[in-house]
Design a protein around this motif. Structure first.
Motif, short mmCIF file in Angstrom:
data_model
loop_
_atom_site.label_atom_id
_atom_site.label_comp_id
_atom_site.label_asym_id
_atom_site.label_seq_id
_atom_site.Cartn_x
_atom_site.Cartn_y
_atom_site.Cartn_z
N LYS A 1 -31.74 139.66 -68.29
CA LYS A 1 -31.11 138.41 -68.74
C LYS A 1 -32.13 137.35 -69.17
N ARG A 2 -33.05 137.00 -68.31
CA ARG A 2 -34.01 135.94 -68.64
C ARG A 2 -35.00 136.38 -69.72
N ASP A 3 -35.41 137.63 -69.67
CA ASP A 3 -36.31 138.15 -70.71
C ASP A 3 -35.61 138.07 -72.07
N SER A 4 -34.35 138.49 -72.08
CA SER A 4 -33.58 138.48 -73.32
C SER A 4 -33.40 137.05 -73.85
N GLU A 5 -33.12 136.12 -72.96
CA GLU A 5 -32.98 134.71 -73.36
C GLU A 5 -34.28 134.19 -73.97
N ALA A 6 -35.39 134.45 -73.31
CA ALA A 6 -36.69 133.96 -73.79
C ALA A 6 -37.00 134.53 -75.17
N LEU A 7 -36.79 135.82 -75.34
CA LEU A 7 -37.08 136.45 -76.63
C LEU A 7 -36.20 135.87 -77.74
N TYR A 8 -34.94 135.65 -77.43
CA TYR A 8 -34.02 135.15 -78.45
C TYR A 8 -34.31 133.69 -78.80
N PHE A 9 -34.42 132.84 -77.79
CA PHE A 9 -34.56 131.41 -78.06
C PHE A 9 -35.96 131.03 -78.54
N GLN A 10 -36.96 131.83 -78.21
CA GLN A 10 -38.31 131.51 -78.66
C GLN A 10 -38.67 132.18 -79.99
N PHE A 11 -38.14 133.41 -80.21
CA PHE A 11 -38.58 134.18 -81.38
C PHE A 11 -37.44 134.75 -82.22
N GLY A 12 -36.19 134.49 -81.84
CA GLY A 12 -35.07 135.03 -82.59
C GLY A 12 -34.91 136.53 -82.45
N ILE A 13 -35.45 137.11 -81.37
CA ILE A 13 -35.39 138.55 -81.13
C ILE A 13 -34.18 138.86 -80.25
N LYS A 14 -33.30 139.75 -80.74
CA LYS A 14 -32.12 140.16 -79.97
C LYS A 14 -32.37 141.57 -79.42
N LEU A 15 -32.66 141.66 -78.13
CA LEU A 15 -32.89 142.97 -77.53
C LEU A 15 -31.71 143.88 -77.79
N ASN A 16 -32.01 145.12 -78.11
CA ASN A 16 -30.97 146.10 -78.42
C ASN A 16 -31.37 147.43 -77.78
N ASN A 17 -30.36 148.26 -77.49
CA ASN A 17 -30.58 149.58 -76.90
C ASN A 17 -31.36 149.46 -75.59
N VAL A 18 -30.80 148.67 -74.68
CA VAL A 18 -31.43 148.39 -73.40
C VAL A 18 -30.70 149.14 -72.28
N VAL A 19 -31.47 149.71 -71.37
CA VAL A 19 -30.94 150.25 -70.13
C VAL A 19 -31.43 149.32 -69.03
N ASP A 20 -30.51 148.55 -68.47
CA ASP A 20 -30.85 147.58 -67.43
C ASP A 20 -30.62 148.23 -66.07
N THR A 21 -31.69 148.49 -65.34
CA THR A 21 -31.57 149.20 -64.07
C THR A 21 -30.81 148.38 -63.03
N GLN A 22 -30.82 147.06 -63.17
CA GLN A 22 -30.04 146.24 -62.24
C GLN A 22 -28.54 146.50 -62.43
N GLU A 23 -28.12 146.62 -63.66
CA GLU A 23 -26.72 146.93 -63.95
C GLU A 23 -26.35 148.33 -63.47
N LEU A 24 -27.27 149.28 -63.63
CA LEU A 24 -27.02 150.64 -63.15
C LEU A 24 -26.83 150.67 -61.63
N MET A 25 -27.62 149.87 -60.93
CA MET A 25 -27.53 149.84 -59.47
C MET A 25 -26.16 149.36 -58.99
N LYS A 26 -25.54 148.47 -59.74
CA LYS A 26 -24.21 147.97 -59.37
C LYS A 26 -23.19 149.10 -59.30
N HIS A 27 -23.39 150.12 -60.13
CA HIS A 27 -22.45 151.24 -60.18
C HIS A 27 -22.76 152.31 -59.13
N TRP A 28 -23.97 152.28 -58.60
CA TRP A 28 -24.36 153.29 -57.60
C TRP A 28 -24.18 152.81 -56.18
N VAL A 29 -24.11 151.52 -55.99
CA VAL A 29 -24.04 150.99 -54.62
C VAL A 29 -22.62 150.83 -54.19
#
Length: 128
Positions: A100-128
């Motif tokens: 989340k914060r990495d994505s915000e920084a990249l977008y608001f500072q450089f106009g970069i929209k992260l794409n094709n991301v596997v977020d391990t924090q989101e994956l953990m929500k489904h395993w716990v």
């Protein structure tokens, strides 16, 4: 004897770490993503108060054969923008924890929209 063998084994298993201050120091497969050379990399950002108003300092790119520490301060906006195509590409999977914060920084500072991301924090929500 056992100790010296262990040191040699440790040295052989390490991957090189590159400090990057110019786009020419990054792998071509990263800078020019294509369906013929799909990549999976570990990705993370570090900075000061990293979010939409913070400062991105370093992007960490871990490939299977090397780690690249992209110095966004020294390389400036030019280097960060050179990474845009790769970070937005469907051909490069970015594995990251809590983007989340990495994505915000990249977008608001450089106009970069992260794409094709596997977020391990989101994956953990489904395993716990």
């Amino acid at each position: 004897l056992g100790e010296s063998e262990k040191c040699v084994e440790d040295d052989e298993s390490r991957v090189p770490i590159h400090i990057v201050t110019a786009a020419s120091q990054l792998p071509v497969d990263f800078l020019e993503p294509s369906p013929q050379s799909k990549l999976v990399i570990d990705f993370d950002c570090e900075g000061v108060d990293l979010c939409r108003k913070g400062t991105l300092c370093v992007m960490q790119l871990a490939f299977s054969d090397a780690v690249y520490l992209v110095d966004a301060i020294e390389g400036g906006e030019e280097l960060s923008i050179a990474c845009k195509l790769a970070l937005e590409s469907n051909y490069i999977t970015k594995v990251i924890h809590d983007c989340k914060r990495d994505s915000e920084a990249l977008y608001f500072q450089f106009g970069i929209k992260l794409n094709n991301v596997v977020d391990t924090q989101e994956l953990m929500k489904h395993w716990v």
